[in-house]
Design a protein around this motif. Structure first.
Motif, mmCIF file in Angstrom:
data_model
loop_
_atom_site.group_PDB
_atom_site.id
_atom_site.type_symbol
_atom_site.label_atom_id
_atom_site.label_comp_id
_atom_site.label_asym_id
_atom_site.label_seq_id
_atom_site.Cartn_x
_atom_site.Cartn_y
_atom_site.Cartn_z
ATOM 1 N N GLN A 19 39.228 46.977 10.170
ATOM 2 C CA GLN A 19 38.352 47.731 9.277
ATOM 3 C C GLN A 19 38.622 49.218 9.423
ATOM 4 O OE1 GLN A 19 34.159 47.816 11.161
ATOM 5 N NE2 GLN A 19 35.273 46.183 12.230
ATOM 6 N N THR A 20 38.243 49.981 8.411
ATOM 7 C CA THR A 20 38.292 51.437 8.508
ATOM 8 C C THR A 20 36.908 51.931 8.923
ATOM 9 O OG1 THR A 20 37.727 51.658 6.166
ATOM 10 C CG2 THR A 20 40.069 51.655 6.743
ATOM 11 N N TRP A 27 43.257 51.419 10.009
ATOM 12 C CA TRP A 27 42.453 50.211 10.207
ATOM 13 C C TRP A 27 42.466 49.859 11.693
ATOM 14 C CZ3 TRP A 27 40.470 46.798 6.189
ATOM 15 C CH2 TRP A 27 40.597 47.343 4.904
ATOM 16 N N LEU A 28 41.265 49.655 12.237
ATOM 17 C CA LEU A 28 41.129 49.329 13.655
ATOM 18 C C LEU A 28 40.421 47.983 13.809
ATOM 19 C CD1 LEU A 28 39.934 52.799 15.019
ATOM 20 C CD2 LEU A 28 42.267 51.894 14.995
ATOM 21 N N ALA A 38 48.803 49.384 11.161
ATOM 22 C CA ALA A 38 47.494 49.990 11.401
ATOM 23 C C ALA A 38 47.113 50.885 10.222
ATOM 24 C CB ALA A 38 47.503 50.789 12.697
ATOM 25 N N TRP A 39 48.113 51.574 9.661
ATOM 26 C CA TRP A 39 47.888 52.400 8.477
ATOM 27 C C TRP A 39 48.197 51.564 7.241
ATOM 28 C CZ3 TRP A 39 45.756 57.186 8.239
ATOM 29 C CH2 TRP A 39 45.679 57.920 9.425
ATOM 30 N N ARG A 89 44.117 50.775 21.344
ATOM 31 C CA ARG A 89 45.098 49.943 22.056
ATOM 32 C C ARG A 89 45.328 48.622 21.319
ATOM 33 N NH1 ARG A 89 42.166 52.019 26.541
ATOM 34 N NH2 ARG A 89 40.893 50.125 26.644
ATOM 35 N N ALA A 90 44.250 48.041 20.801
ATOM 36 C CA ALA A 90 44.385 46.782 20.072
ATOM 37 C C ALA A 90 45.202 46.982 18.797
ATOM 38 C CB ALA A 90 43.000 46.229 19.736
ATOM 39 N N ALA A 91 44.991 48.120 18.102
ATOM 40 C CA ALA A 91 45.764 48.405 16.885
ATOM 41 C C ALA A 91 47.239 48.586 17.209
ATOM 42 C CB ALA A 91 45.207 49.655 16.208
#
Length: 663
Positions: free
Chosen positions: A248-249, A238-239, A300-301, A288-290
């Motif tokens: 979202q993916t 997910w970013l 993130a995952w 970078r944000a994730a």
């Protein structure tokens, strides 16, 4: 007398050193740190040479953490697109394990040939080029501790065995703490059963074993890596949106909805929350944000099957996440593949990282018969728009069966004829018939007689008899074929150099080809249900074919088969009471067309074939004496004027006009 002094080792000191080594806790196994400290890509290995860059492979961070002893899971599955760095991931796990926590390591490939190639082209360069491994694997031993498929640490504390899933012997009598199952979707049953079960059992004795399963998917149902992904935690990356920050993916359906066919370079994603446009240049900032969110404890995952995380973590990645893949290339790949099942399968496997959903059921033969009854062209003729002709020939014990198929642009085809000739391929009568078939001509929609461009004949049975006939014709006109059932096989590939029992190289090897029957069957059944003559891959059927032809064409179905091991394998089966030569000969004609080059033929070549063959025949010429002679035969009427060329695609518009004119 001369005094001799013998230096004796201090037994207590040796015991203390051994005890200290045993009691000292091993350093933490940190694959991320090891990769940054040791992995360096050369220009040959990567378009971005240099040290391992976590910013480039951000999506591997969590997967490498899952592979460490700190994570309780036993199995890690990576369900991914091609060329996404899966080999890099497996090499880090392999090299880092051998360096940081030595033990026996198993690396399994689909076949032993794959295993040998990987050892020579990937493993050896890594062992030589990585300082931490070069001193552990000098690769100079002559005692069996260094070979292509087995390499042991110089201190004997660990070794790597490289095996092929097709060799049950290499998957037996070994116990491995860690292992990689590479290209898992391509593994096929061996003569001892299911190789995946065999490989898994090699780590059964280790309570804290780690098994990495990594592969690009193939066909579903029946895809091994897809099944592993679904059995595992099903984690996706997910970013945050670069505009509103909404996580979202990156989904293929989102990209497809924003794919610009006229300008593929403008294709993009859109945020489901704010509607903002997400382009490829946004990805580094999104990574970078994730990572910043991870520092705040926001994963993130994210797992869709979180209850499986403790034992089996599974990850899905596809090309949109790779900084080495542009959105434009993804879009163009889909535009080029769309409408052709074989190309679509490659696209979904290699680009989207998804298994290709098959049509296991053949279309109803009655529906095909009824559509053929309304066809604008009769049997034994070639409709407009199909300038190339191939033939497939199947050899049975008491007969020869053949099918004639014409080919046009965009993988469209038209069945021309189907027939049976009695006799065995070894008989002179059959040879004479096949000789005539090679020279046969068919009238096309413009009244021109078109000959056969290539004939493909089944060479799997009665090979020497088939070769005896085939070698009398040009290799550019006649080829021998053998079907291969593997769903990972190439569409067409020359057979390996075959030898007789005496070791003599068989001369027919140079024009003998394997073709992927399973892949072509799936594509055929998808195309047979298309009813728009302009659609890519459309199959035209003529009037005048018997019901038996349509029954044979749809005779097989892809079915699940539960093996004694409990594993479910998928295979094509037919009703024992129903013949299937109509299907076999059609696929052989398609294999001949692939050899002819229809899948890669440029527009300029199609233009030439259409200009040469898709026009009325020339008017008959007479000498002056003939014109003055009595009893002159009636002159034929002047040929119709050629219609002006239509805008591209030319063949498409001609088909429409012909159909409307004949209905």
């Amino acid at each position: 007398m001369t005094a001799h002094f013998v230096q004796v080792a201090n037994a207590e000191r040796i015991a203390a050193d051994v005890l200290a080594e045993v009691m000292t806790p091993p350093p933490p196994v940190d694959y991320l740190r090891w990769a940054e400290d040791n992995i360096v890509f050369t220009q040959r290995e990567s378009p971005l040479p240099g040290p391992y860059n976590r910013d480039l492979f951000f999506y591997f961070d969590e997967i490498l953490r899952a592979l460490s002893p700190d994570d309780p899971c036993r199995v890690v599955s990576v369900h991914k697109s091609a060329q996404l760095g899966g080999t890099v991931l497996a090499n880090i796990f392999t090299g880092g394990s051998l360096a940081m926590d030595p033990g026996d390591f198993l690396y399994v490939h689909p076949t032993e040939n794959n295993a040998q190639r990987w050892s020579k082209m990937k493993l050896v360069p890594m062992l030589k080029g990585t300082t931490a491994l070069a001193r552990l694997f000098p690769m100079k031993a002559r005692d069996g501790s260094d070979s292509v498929l087995y390499k042991e640490r110089i201190d004997g504390k660990g070794a790597i065995q490289i095996s092929g899933a097709n060799s049950p012997a290499s998957l037996s009598q070994v116990t491995m703490k860690r292992q990689v199952q590479d290209d898992l979707a391509k593994w096929e049953m061996n003569n001892a059963g299911d190789p995946e079960t065999q490989a898994d059992s090699r780590s059964q004795a280790h309570e804290f074993a780690k098994i990495l399963k990594v592969s690009t998917p193939l066909v579903d149902p029946g895809c091994r890596i897809t099944k592993n992904f679904e059995d595992g935690s099903q984690e996706k990356l997910w970013l945050p949106c670069p505009h509103c920050g909404h996580p979202q993916t990156l989904e293929w359906e989102n990209f497809l909805a924003n794919l610009d066919e006229e300008k593929p370079e403008n294709s993009h994603f859109s945020c489901p929350e704010c509607g903002g446009v997400i382009e490829e240049h946004h990805r580094p900032a999104m990574f970078r944000a994730a990572r910043e969110l991870e520092k705040q404890g926001i994963e993130a995952w994210r797992a869709e099957n979180a209850k499986a995380k403790r034992f089996h973590r599974s990850f899905h990645l596809w090309s949109a996440y790779s900084l080495l893949q542009s959105f434009e290339r993804i879009a163009r790949s889909w535009i080029n593949a769309r409408g052709d099942p074989a190309s679509e399968q490659t696209f979904f496997n290699d680009v989207v990282g998804r298994a290709y959903k098959t049509l296991g059921e053949a279309p109803p033969w009655e529906a095909l018969r009824d559509r053929a009854a309304q066809s604008p062209y009769p049997r034994k003729t070639i409709p407009v728009g199909f300038p190339l002709v191939t033939v497939g020939v199947d050899c049975q014990g008491d007969r020869i069966e053949y099918q004639v198929v014409a080919w046009g642009r965009d993988y469209r085809r038209a069945v021309v004829d189907y027939g049976v000739f009695p006799g065995h391929i070894s008989s002179k009568e059959c040879w004479a018939f096949l000789d005539a078939l090679v020279k046969q001509e068919f009238v096309n929609g413009y009244g021109r007689r078109i000959g056969i461009d290539m004939l493909g004949i089944d060479g799997n049975a009665w090979t020497e008899d088939v070769w005896g006939w085939a070698k009398r014709h040009l290799a550019s006109k006649v080829i021998m074929l053998r079907g291969v059932g593997s769903e990972s096989a190439p569409l067409l590939a020359r057979v390996k150099k075959e030898r007789s029992r005496s070791g003599k190289l068989l001369s027919y090897s140079k024009r003998f080809y394997n073709f992927a029957t399973s892949v072509l069957k799936m594509g055929l059944y998808r195309n047979l249900v298309k009813d728009d003559p302009l659609e890519r891959g459309y199959i035209a059927l003529p009037r005048g074919l018997d019901d038996e032809y349509f029954k044979q064409l749809t005779a097989e179905t892809r079915r699940a088969k539960r093996l004694k091991t409990g594993f479910i394998a998928y295979e094509w089966v037919k009703d024992p009471a129903q013949a299937n030569e109509g299907l076999d000969t059609h696929l052989q004609a398609e294999a001949a067309a692939i050899k002819l080059g229809i899948r890669v033929m440029p527009d300029a070549a199609w233009d030439k074939y259409e200009a040469d063959r898709e026009r009325p025949p020339a008017a008959q010429q007479y000498d002056l004496e003939d014109l003055m002679a009595p009893g002159l035969p009636d002159l034929p009427p002047p040929p119709p004027k050629p219609k002006p060329a239509a805008p591209a695609p030319i063949a498409t518009r001609r088909i429409v006009r012909t159909i409307r004119r004949t209905q």
